[in-house]
Design an enzyme around this catalytic site. Sequence first.
Site, mmCIF file in Angstrom:
data_model
loop_
_atom_site.group_PDB
_atom_site.id
_atom_site.type_symbol
_atom_site.label_atom_id
_atom_site.label_comp_id
_atom_site.label_asym_id
_atom_site.label_seq_id
_atom_site.Cartn_x
_atom_site.Cartn_y
_atom_site.Cartn_z
ATOM 1 N N SER A 1 -2.098 -2.447 -4.979
ATOM 2 C CA SER A 1 -1.239 -2.419 -6.152
ATOM 3 C C SER A 1 -1.243 -3.798 -6.780
ATOM 4 O O SER A 1 -1.511 -4.797 -6.109
ATOM 5 C CB SER A 1 0.178 -2.047 -5.742
ATOM 6 O OG SER A 1 1.100 -2.493 -6.706
ATOM 7 N N GLY B 1 2.051 12.617 -5.840
ATOM 8 C CA GLY B 1 1.643 11.420 -6.567
ATOM 9 C C GLY B 1 0.140 11.273 -6.746
ATOM 10 O O GLY B 1 -0.570 12.236 -7.052
ATOM 11 N N ILE B 2 -0.336 10.037 -6.553
ATOM 12 C CA ILE B 2 -1.748 9.719 -6.765
ATOM 13 C C ILE B 2 -2.638 10.529 -5.822
ATOM 14 O O ILE B 2 -3.697 11.025 -6.215
ATOM 15 C CB ILE B 2 -1.994 8.206 -6.546
ATOM 16 C CG1 ILE B 2 -1.156 7.383 -7.529
ATOM 17 C CG2 ILE B 2 -3.470 7.869 -6.710
ATOM 18 C CD1 ILE B 2 -1.155 5.889 -7.231
ATOM 19 N N GLY B 3 -2.201 10.688 -4.575
ATOM 20 C CA GLY B 3 -2.995 11.409 -3.577
ATOM 21 C C GLY B 3 -3.221 12.860 -3.972
ATOM 22 O O GLY B 3 -4.343 13.371 -3.864
ATOM 23 N N GLY C 1 -1.527 10.845 2.273
ATOM 24 C CA GLY C 1 -0.507 10.961 1.226
ATOM 25 C C GLY C 1 -0.951 11.949 0.174
ATOM 26 O O GLY C 1 -0.768 11.727 -1.023
ATOM 27 N N ALA C 2 -1.542 13.062 0.620
ATOM 28 C CA ALA C 2 -2.266 13.951 -0.293
ATOM 29 C C ALA C 2 -1.424 15.092 -0.829
ATOM 30 O O ALA C 2 -1.966 16.030 -1.406
ATOM 31 C CB ALA C 2 -3.507 14.503 0.413
ATOM 32 N N TYR D 1 7.020 -4.944 0.529
ATOM 33 C CA TYR D 1 6.054 -4.048 -0.102
ATOM 34 C C TYR D 1 4.868 -4.842 -0.654
ATOM 35 O O TYR D 1 3.705 -4.519 -0.418
ATOM 36 C CB TYR D 1 6.733 -3.256 -1.226
ATOM 37 C CG TYR D 1 5.808 -2.291 -1.930
ATOM 38 C CD1 TYR D 1 5.499 -1.063 -1.352
ATOM 39 C CD2 TYR D 1 5.235 -2.609 -3.157
ATOM 40 C CE1 TYR D 1 4.639 -0.175 -1.990
ATOM 41 C CE2 TYR D 1 4.378 -1.730 -3.805
ATOM 42 C CZ TYR D 1 4.081 -0.513 -3.205
ATOM 43 O OH TYR D 1 3.227 0.358 -3.832
#
Lengths: 284, 282
Positions: free
Chosen positions: A136, A7-9, A3-4, A161
Amino acid sequence: MTGATSGIGLATAEMLARRGANLIGIGRSEDRCRKTEARLAALQPQASIHYFAADLSLQSQVRAAAEKIRASLRTDGINGLDGLVNNAGTFTYWLALTAEGFETQWAVNHLAPFILTLELLPLLQAASGRVVTVSSDSHYAGRMHWDDLQLRRAYNGLHAYENTKLANVLFTREFNRRLGGRSGVKAFAVDPGLVKTEIGFKGTPALVRWVWNLRRSGGVSPEVPAGDIVSLLGEPSVLQSREVYWKGGKPKKSSRRAQDDIDALRLWVVSEKMVGINQDRQHE
Amino acid sequence: MNNFWYAQNHTGMSRVMITGATGGLGKAFAVECASRGWNLYLTDLRPDLLETLAVNLRQTYRVRVDWQASDLTDPNSRAELIRQAAEDRAPFSALINVAGVDFEGPFFDQSPQQIRTIIRLNVEGTLDMIRGMLSLRDPLAPFRIINVASLAGFYPMPVKATYAASKRFLLDFSLALRNELRADGVTVTALCPAGMPTNPECIDAIDAQGLMGQLTTCNTGSVANETLNAALRGKAVVIPGGLNRFLQAAGSLLPGVWVAELVGWRWKAARRKRFAQNPAAA
């Protein structure tokens, strides 16, 4: 880093690149992968930075990505991985089964990290690496419904989720219990807090987009959890800790259900069956 | 995985044939059946998707899964499918007819070929499968037939005229056949769902209907579960969702012309909204 490309990635990848780390990123879109790869390479020309596109909802593609990672390390003459960040995560409002018959969030948020970590384990062992999985605080509301783990029969996107995020913590816990000692690899689950990302905007109905837009306005920027992830990857002191769940560079108390060793073991066994791996046999 | 639950519902299913098995609802039926420990025979158009699903269902649920790609609009392809399914003499105890198609749009915007395909798949294909599979039934067990009709089967529907009428055919046909075959231990259940979020276009259409879309939509997994339970009890009609049951009951009290007027007004408005947002979809 999975997930790079957003967002966070993306924030973590950028932070790592600035520090001169060699980096392999996985993203869903080929186009975004190429763009991010070029941008990070310009940031740090002497580092080796590669991006590969993969749809992590499909086990076949997770395995193909692992193969690409192995091949790329061989080409660069690198014989180990110092870290694996299982960051990619998704939210799907309506139940969607993948072509392989798994609920999409279960596949992306839980099964993909499970497979990728086991596939890359020999490389992580070679460098005494670390595995960081982005969970999370929504895991506090999660629970394992053992007769319907993927919530197929009573689907609710948010509950599904939460359950996958609980699965991330249980996976990390069981990983350390069964492999921590003998492999020299240590796993951490990260609580990123509420972060301003696009997760609630990707393929969701208007109502969900509206709610997420409102909710994320109170969130922190992706650089905050990115800093936490980088410190878990590099900080020597965290190796002494037996803690599983981390936030802001410090251990945090996870939910009671996330501390259940029996559930952690059970989830591991069920997951092995779902992905066709028998990890005990591999080590005999 | 949960033996008590499994035992309660185990009714000696030998094998289940599912058509349209790689689509949204078909996949949900396949996974639900496999999770109950039932052996499967899957069919759909694309062999690669069938193989992918079969491999993973075998691995996760330890059931037998066979498959054969077929085009159910083609009588020869249907006959070949039945021949293949008969090959190893393992009998069947259920048939789930999921395969169906619609090309949404006014009648005169659709090509004659599209109209024929709707009739051939939804009507001819389903009837032929029922005849073929009953010849392969397990003589020692009840035989369950599930026909996926639609909530559209209760109404005349402008913009979906041929589709809705084909589903009306399946609904009436199922009720009549159920009566004919009851004495032979065959149950026939007509499933009448509202729109389901099975692909990006459907999700788009649900979104365009606003709150109504949100409220009438049911997830495929719960629909599959609920329908299998109903079929095991021999129920005639399944309408998933409380609001959908209410709408069906209310609709049945009005004259058909009024219903067509109402449905036409709602669908046309939703289409306008959808294509205003995304002209490419038109």
